[in-house]
Write an enzyme that holds these catalytic residues in place. Structure first.
Site, PDB file in Angstrom:
ATOM      1  N   LYS A 145       0.829  -1.202   0.000  1.00 56.93           N
ATOM      2  CA  LYS A 145       0.000   0.000   0.000  1.00 56.93           C
ATOM      3  C   LYS A 145       0.869   1.260   0.000  1.00 56.93           C
ATOM      4  CE  LYS A 145      -4.044  -2.127   0.532  1.00 56.93           C
ATOM      5  NZ  LYS A 145      -5.143  -2.051  -0.439  1.00 56.93           N
ATOM      6  N   LYS A 203     -12.877  -7.199  -7.572  1.00 57.94           N
ATOM      7  CA  LYS A 203     -13.198  -7.892  -6.332  1.00 57.94           C
ATOM      8  C   LYS A 203     -14.522  -8.630  -6.538  1.00 57.94           C
ATOM      9  CE  LYS A 203     -10.809  -4.846  -3.082  1.00 57.94           C
ATOM     10  NZ  LYS A 203      -9.766  -4.462  -4.041  1.00 57.94           N
TER      11      LYS A 203
END
Length: 306
Positions: free
Chosen positions: A141, A246
Protein backbone atom coordinates in the site's frame (compact mmCIF):
# COMPACT_ATOMS: atom_id res chain seq x y z
CA UNK A 1 -39.14 -22.60 -9.87
CA UNK A 2 -36.68 -23.82 -7.27
CA UNK A 3 -37.23 -22.74 -3.69
CA UNK A 4 -34.76 -22.90 -0.82
CA UNK A 5 -34.80 -22.73 2.93
CA UNK A 6 -32.72 -19.73 3.90
CA UNK A 7 -30.62 -19.13 7.00
CA UNK A 8 -27.81 -16.69 7.72
CA UNK A 9 -25.32 -15.77 10.42
CA UNK A 10 -23.41 -12.53 10.96
CA UNK A 11 -19.69 -12.63 11.76
CA UNK A 12 -17.08 -10.15 12.94
CA UNK A 13 -13.39 -10.96 12.46
CA UNK A 14 -10.86 -8.55 13.96
CA UNK A 15 -7.66 -8.09 11.99
CA UNK A 16 -4.52 -9.29 13.75
CA UNK A 17 -3.20 -5.82 13.05
CA UNK A 18 -5.27 -2.96 11.57
CA UNK A 19 -5.10 -2.64 7.79
CA UNK A 20 -3.99 0.89 6.88
CA UNK A 21 -4.91 2.32 3.48
CA UNK A 22 -5.58 5.79 2.10
CA UNK A 23 -9.25 5.15 3.03
CA UNK A 24 -8.29 4.94 6.71
CA UNK A 25 -7.74 2.18 9.25
CA UNK A 26 -9.75 -1.05 9.04
CA UNK A 27 -9.90 -3.01 12.31
CA UNK A 28 -12.77 -5.50 11.97
CA UNK A 29 -14.17 -7.35 8.94
CA UNK A 30 -17.92 -7.87 9.35
CA UNK A 31 -19.91 -10.04 6.98
CA UNK A 32 -22.69 -12.58 6.59
CA UNK A 33 -22.60 -16.30 5.82
CA UNK A 34 -25.81 -17.43 4.10
CA UNK A 35 -27.03 -20.98 3.52
CA UNK A 36 -29.54 -22.24 0.98
CA UNK A 37 -31.06 -25.72 1.36
CA UNK A 38 -33.12 -27.32 -1.41
CA UNK A 39 -35.98 -29.85 -1.19
CA UNK A 40 -33.48 -32.72 -1.45
CA UNK A 41 -31.67 -31.52 1.66
CA UNK A 42 -28.61 -30.28 -0.26
CA UNK A 43 -27.07 -27.12 1.21
CA UNK A 44 -24.64 -24.56 -0.14
CA UNK A 45 -23.23 -21.46 1.48
CA UNK A 46 -22.44 -18.02 0.16
CA UNK A 47 -20.79 -14.99 1.70
CA UNK A 48 -21.84 -11.35 1.80
CA UNK A 49 -18.76 -9.24 2.54
CA UNK A 50 -19.46 -5.58 1.75
CA UNK A 51 -16.93 -2.77 1.47
CA UNK A 52 -19.07 0.39 1.41
CA UNK A 53 -16.14 2.75 0.81
CA UNK A 54 -15.57 0.85 -2.44
CA UNK A 55 -19.16 1.42 -3.53
CA UNK A 56 -20.97 -1.66 -2.23
CA UNK A 57 -23.83 -1.70 0.22
CA UNK A 58 -23.10 -1.42 3.94
CA UNK A 59 -23.24 -4.39 6.29
CA UNK A 60 -26.38 -2.85 7.81
CA UNK A 61 -28.10 -2.76 4.41
CA UNK A 62 -27.09 -6.38 3.76
CA UNK A 63 -28.44 -7.51 7.14
CA UNK A 64 -31.72 -5.70 6.45
CA UNK A 65 -32.05 -7.49 3.12
CA UNK A 66 -31.51 -10.87 4.78
CA UNK A 67 -34.05 -10.03 7.47
CA UNK A 68 -36.67 -9.13 4.88
CA UNK A 69 -36.38 -12.49 3.07
CA UNK A 70 -37.75 -14.62 5.84
CA UNK A 71 -37.18 -18.39 5.94
CA UNK A 72 -37.50 -19.13 2.21
CA UNK A 73 -36.25 -17.74 -1.09
CA UNK A 74 -36.60 -18.83 -4.73
CA UNK A 75 -34.55 -18.38 -7.90
CA UNK A 76 -36.60 -15.46 -9.14
CA UNK A 77 -36.08 -13.53 -5.90
CA UNK A 78 -32.33 -14.09 -6.12
CA UNK A 79 -32.20 -12.89 -9.72
CA UNK A 80 -34.09 -9.77 -8.66
CA UNK A 81 -31.63 -8.67 -5.97
CA UNK A 82 -31.06 -5.01 -6.93
CA UNK A 83 -27.75 -3.68 -8.23
CA UNK A 84 -27.27 -1.46 -5.18
CA UNK A 85 -26.67 -4.70 -3.22
CA UNK A 86 -23.71 -6.16 -5.18
CA UNK A 87 -22.24 -8.08 -2.22
CA UNK A 88 -25.65 -9.69 -1.65
CA UNK A 89 -25.81 -10.52 -5.37
CA UNK A 90 -22.47 -12.32 -5.16
CA UNK A 91 -23.28 -14.16 -1.93
CA UNK A 92 -26.65 -15.47 -3.07
CA UNK A 93 -25.45 -15.92 -6.66
CA UNK A 94 -22.46 -18.06 -5.73
CA UNK A 95 -24.57 -20.23 -3.41
CA UNK A 96 -27.18 -20.67 -6.14
CA UNK A 97 -24.53 -21.53 -8.75
CA UNK A 98 -23.26 -24.35 -6.55
CA UNK A 99 -26.53 -26.25 -6.96
CA UNK A 100 -26.25 -26.41 -10.75
CA UNK A 101 -22.62 -27.52 -10.73
CA UNK A 102 -21.21 -29.24 -7.67
CA UNK A 103 -17.91 -27.48 -7.08
CA UNK A 104 -14.65 -29.28 -6.68
CA UNK A 105 -12.65 -27.90 -3.81
CA UNK A 106 -9.95 -25.60 -5.17
CA UNK A 107 -7.02 -25.16 -2.83
CA UNK A 108 -4.83 -22.10 -2.81
CA UNK A 109 -1.73 -23.95 -4.03
CA UNK A 110 -3.44 -24.65 -7.35
CA UNK A 111 -3.76 -20.95 -8.13
CA UNK A 112 -1.16 -18.22 -8.37
CA UNK A 113 -1.74 -15.93 -5.39
CA UNK A 114 -0.12 -12.61 -4.51
CA UNK A 115 0.55 -11.67 -0.88
CA UNK A 116 -0.54 -8.44 0.80
CA UNK A 117 2.33 -6.81 2.65
CA UNK A 118 1.85 -4.67 5.74
CA UNK A 119 2.11 -0.96 5.07
CA UNK A 120 5.17 1.11 5.90
CA UNK A 121 8.51 -0.34 6.93
CA UNK A 122 6.96 -3.54 8.35
CA UNK A 123 6.86 -4.80 4.75
CA UNK A 124 10.66 -4.90 4.58
CA UNK A 125 10.87 -7.47 7.36
CA UNK A 126 7.82 -9.45 6.26
CA UNK A 127 8.55 -9.87 2.54
CA UNK A 128 11.40 -12.44 2.79
CA UNK A 129 9.29 -14.69 5.05
CA UNK A 130 6.39 -14.61 2.60
CA UNK A 131 8.72 -15.32 -0.33
CA UNK A 132 10.01 -18.37 1.53
CA UNK A 133 6.38 -19.57 1.78
CA UNK A 134 6.14 -19.60 -2.01
CA UNK A 135 4.73 -16.17 -2.85
CA UNK A 136 6.39 -14.39 -5.78
CA UNK A 137 4.01 -11.45 -6.27
CA UNK A 138 3.42 -8.89 -3.53
CA UNK A 139 1.15 -5.90 -3.00
CA UNK A 140 2.26 -2.88 -0.96
CA UNK A 141 0.00 0.00 0.00
CA UNK A 142 1.18 3.50 -0.91
CA UNK A 143 -0.43 6.88 -0.30
CA UNK A 144 -0.45 6.12 3.42
CA UNK A 145 2.67 8.12 4.40
CA UNK A 146 4.24 11.26 2.87
CA UNK A 147 5.55 10.36 -0.58
CA UNK A 148 9.21 11.14 0.16
CA UNK A 149 9.08 8.78 3.12
CA UNK A 150 7.34 6.05 1.10
CA UNK A 151 9.78 6.26 -1.81
CA UNK A 152 12.64 5.88 0.65
CA UNK A 153 10.94 2.82 2.15
CA UNK A 154 10.28 1.47 -1.34
CA UNK A 155 14.01 1.73 -2.10
CA UNK A 156 14.73 -0.41 0.95
CA UNK A 157 11.93 -2.81 0.05
CA UNK A 158 13.42 -3.40 -3.38
CA UNK A 159 16.69 -4.52 -1.80
CA UNK A 160 14.89 -7.52 -0.25
CA UNK A 161 12.61 -8.23 -3.25
CA UNK A 162 14.08 -11.22 -5.14
CA UNK A 163 14.96 -10.71 -8.79
CA UNK A 164 12.29 -13.20 -9.89
CA UNK A 165 9.51 -11.53 -7.86
CA UNK A 166 7.09 -8.71 -8.69
CA UNK A 167 5.65 -5.87 -6.65
CA UNK A 168 2.28 -4.18 -7.05
CA UNK A 169 1.92 -0.67 -5.64
CA UNK A 170 -1.63 0.06 -4.49
CA UNK A 171 -2.55 3.69 -3.87
CA UNK A 172 -6.29 3.15 -3.27
CA UNK A 173 -6.94 6.38 -5.16
CA UNK A 174 -4.93 8.39 -2.63
CA UNK A 175 -2.32 10.13 -4.80
CA UNK A 176 -2.33 13.58 -6.32
CA UNK A 177 -1.54 13.84 -10.04
CA UNK A 178 2.08 14.93 -9.40
CA UNK A 179 2.52 12.10 -6.87
CA UNK A 180 1.16 9.61 -9.40
CA UNK A 181 3.68 10.91 -11.95
CA UNK A 182 6.48 10.51 -9.42
CA UNK A 183 5.52 6.89 -8.65
CA UNK A 184 5.16 6.06 -12.35
CA UNK A 185 8.63 7.48 -12.96
CA UNK A 186 9.88 5.20 -10.17
CA UNK A 187 8.12 2.27 -11.81
CA UNK A 188 9.60 3.03 -15.21
CA UNK A 189 13.07 2.58 -13.70
CA UNK A 190 12.24 -0.78 -12.08
CA UNK A 191 11.10 -3.81 -14.10
CA UNK A 192 9.92 -5.66 -10.99
CA UNK A 193 6.97 -3.26 -10.59
CA UNK A 194 4.07 -5.15 -12.18
CA UNK A 195 1.67 -2.21 -12.03
CA UNK A 196 0.50 0.76 -9.98
CA UNK A 197 -3.03 0.22 -8.75
CA UNK A 198 -5.61 3.01 -8.65
CA UNK A 199 -3.24 5.99 -8.41
CA UNK A 200 -6.00 8.61 -8.60
CA UNK A 201 -9.57 8.94 -7.33
CA UNK A 202 -12.17 6.56 -8.85
CA UNK A 203 -13.76 9.19 -11.10
CA UNK A 204 -10.41 10.34 -12.56
CA UNK A 205 -10.56 7.95 -15.52
CA UNK A 206 -9.45 10.42 -18.19
CA UNK A 207 -6.45 11.51 -16.10
CA UNK A 208 -5.38 7.90 -15.57
CA UNK A 209 -5.78 7.21 -19.28
CA UNK A 210 -3.53 10.21 -19.89
CA UNK A 211 -0.91 8.86 -17.47
CA UNK A 212 -1.12 5.43 -19.11
CA UNK A 213 -0.20 6.98 -22.46
CA UNK A 214 2.86 8.76 -21.02
CA UNK A 215 4.44 6.10 -18.79
CA UNK A 216 5.46 2.50 -19.45
CA UNK A 217 4.49 1.21 -16.00
CA UNK A 218 1.00 -0.31 -16.32
CA UNK A 219 -1.86 1.24 -14.38
CA UNK A 220 -4.55 -1.00 -12.91
CA UNK A 221 -7.98 0.25 -11.86
CA UNK A 222 -9.52 -0.97 -8.61
CA UNK A 223 -11.98 1.40 -6.90
CA UNK A 224 -12.93 2.69 -10.38
CA UNK A 225 -14.18 -0.81 -11.29
CA UNK A 226 -15.39 -2.01 -7.89
CA UNK A 227 -18.93 -2.90 -8.92
CA UNK A 228 -20.35 -4.36 -12.13
CA UNK A 229 -21.92 -1.11 -13.29
CA UNK A 230 -18.56 0.64 -12.87
CA UNK A 231 -16.78 -2.08 -14.85
CA UNK A 232 -19.25 -1.55 -17.69
CA UNK A 233 -18.94 2.23 -17.51
CA UNK A 234 -15.14 2.27 -17.49
CA UNK A 235 -14.99 -0.13 -20.44
CA UNK A 236 -17.44 2.09 -22.33
CA UNK A 237 -15.16 5.05 -21.56
CA UNK A 238 -12.33 3.26 -23.34
CA UNK A 239 -10.23 1.74 -20.55
CA UNK A 240 -8.26 -1.19 -22.00
CA UNK A 241 -5.74 -1.55 -19.19
CA UNK A 242 -5.83 -3.84 -16.15
CA UNK A 243 -9.01 -4.35 -14.14
CA UNK A 244 -8.59 -5.31 -10.47
CA UNK A 245 -11.94 -6.92 -9.77
CA UNK A 246 -13.20 -7.89 -6.33
CA UNK A 247 -15.73 -10.64 -7.11
CA UNK A 248 -17.20 -10.37 -3.61
CA UNK A 249 -18.66 -6.93 -4.41
CA UNK A 250 -18.95 -7.21 -8.21
CA UNK A 251 -22.46 -8.62 -8.28
CA UNK A 252 -23.78 -11.84 -9.80
CA UNK A 253 -20.86 -14.15 -10.69
CA UNK A 254 -22.38 -15.33 -14.00
CA UNK A 255 -22.88 -11.77 -15.22
CA UNK A 256 -19.31 -10.84 -14.32
CA UNK A 257 -17.92 -13.95 -16.05
CA UNK A 258 -19.87 -13.23 -19.23
CA UNK A 259 -18.60 -9.64 -19.44
CA UNK A 260 -14.95 -10.57 -18.78
CA UNK A 261 -15.14 -13.29 -21.44
CA UNK A 262 -16.99 -11.22 -24.03
CA UNK A 263 -14.55 -8.30 -23.90
CA UNK A 264 -11.41 -10.31 -23.02
CA UNK A 265 -10.56 -8.06 -20.09
CA UNK A 266 -7.10 -8.13 -18.49
CA UNK A 267 -8.27 -9.03 -14.97
CA UNK A 268 -6.76 -9.47 -11.53
CA UNK A 269 -9.16 -11.00 -9.02
CA UNK A 270 -8.74 -9.48 -5.56
CA UNK A 271 -9.92 -10.21 -2.04
CA UNK A 272 -12.49 -8.31 -0.01
CA UNK A 273 -10.99 -9.87 3.14
CA UNK A 274 -13.66 -12.55 3.06
CA UNK A 275 -13.68 -15.93 4.81
CA UNK A 276 -12.94 -19.17 2.98
CA UNK A 277 -16.61 -19.34 1.90
CA UNK A 278 -16.39 -16.29 -0.31
CA UNK A 279 -12.80 -17.03 -1.26
CA UNK A 280 -13.65 -20.52 -2.55
CA UNK A 281 -16.45 -19.06 -4.67
CA UNK A 282 -14.05 -16.48 -6.13
CA UNK A 283 -11.47 -19.21 -6.81
CA UNK A 284 -14.06 -21.29 -8.63
CA UNK A 285 -14.99 -18.32 -10.79
CA UNK A 286 -11.33 -17.52 -11.51
CA UNK A 287 -10.64 -21.13 -12.45
CA UNK A 288 -13.52 -21.16 -14.92
CA UNK A 289 -12.18 -17.97 -16.54
CA UNK A 290 -8.55 -19.18 -16.64
CA UNK A 291 -7.19 -15.81 -15.52
CA UNK A 292 -3.47 -15.31 -16.09
CA UNK A 293 -2.44 -12.79 -13.43
CA UNK A 294 -1.76 -13.64 -9.79
CA UNK A 295 -4.86 -13.22 -7.67
CA UNK A 296 -4.82 -10.84 -4.74
CA UNK A 297 -5.96 -13.33 -2.11
CA UNK A 298 -2.82 -13.72 -0.01
CA UNK A 299 -4.57 -12.37 3.07
CA UNK A 300 -4.68 -15.39 5.40
CA UNK A 301 -2.15 -14.06 7.87
CA UNK A 302 -4.23 -10.93 8.50
CA UNK A 303 -6.70 -13.03 10.51
CA UNK A 304 -6.36 -15.63 13.22
CA UNK A 305 -8.64 -17.99 11.31
CA UNK A 306 -10.43 -18.18 7.96
Amino acid sequence: MNSYTFTYSIYQRPFRQPLKTSHGVWKVRAGIIIQLTDHLGRSHQGEIAPIPWFGSESIEQAILWCQQIGDNINNAQIYQIPDNLPACQFGFGSALTAFSAERAKIVQTELNISALLPSGDAAIERLPALYSQGYSTFKWKIGVLPIAQEVALWTQLMTVLPTDAQLRLDANGGLTYPEAEQWLEVGDRESRIEFIEQPLAPDSISQMQELARVYNTPIALDESVATFDRIQSVYADGWRGIYVVKPGIAGFPWRLAEFITQYQLDVVFSSVMETNVGRDAAFQLASSLQLNRSMGFGTDEWFSEL
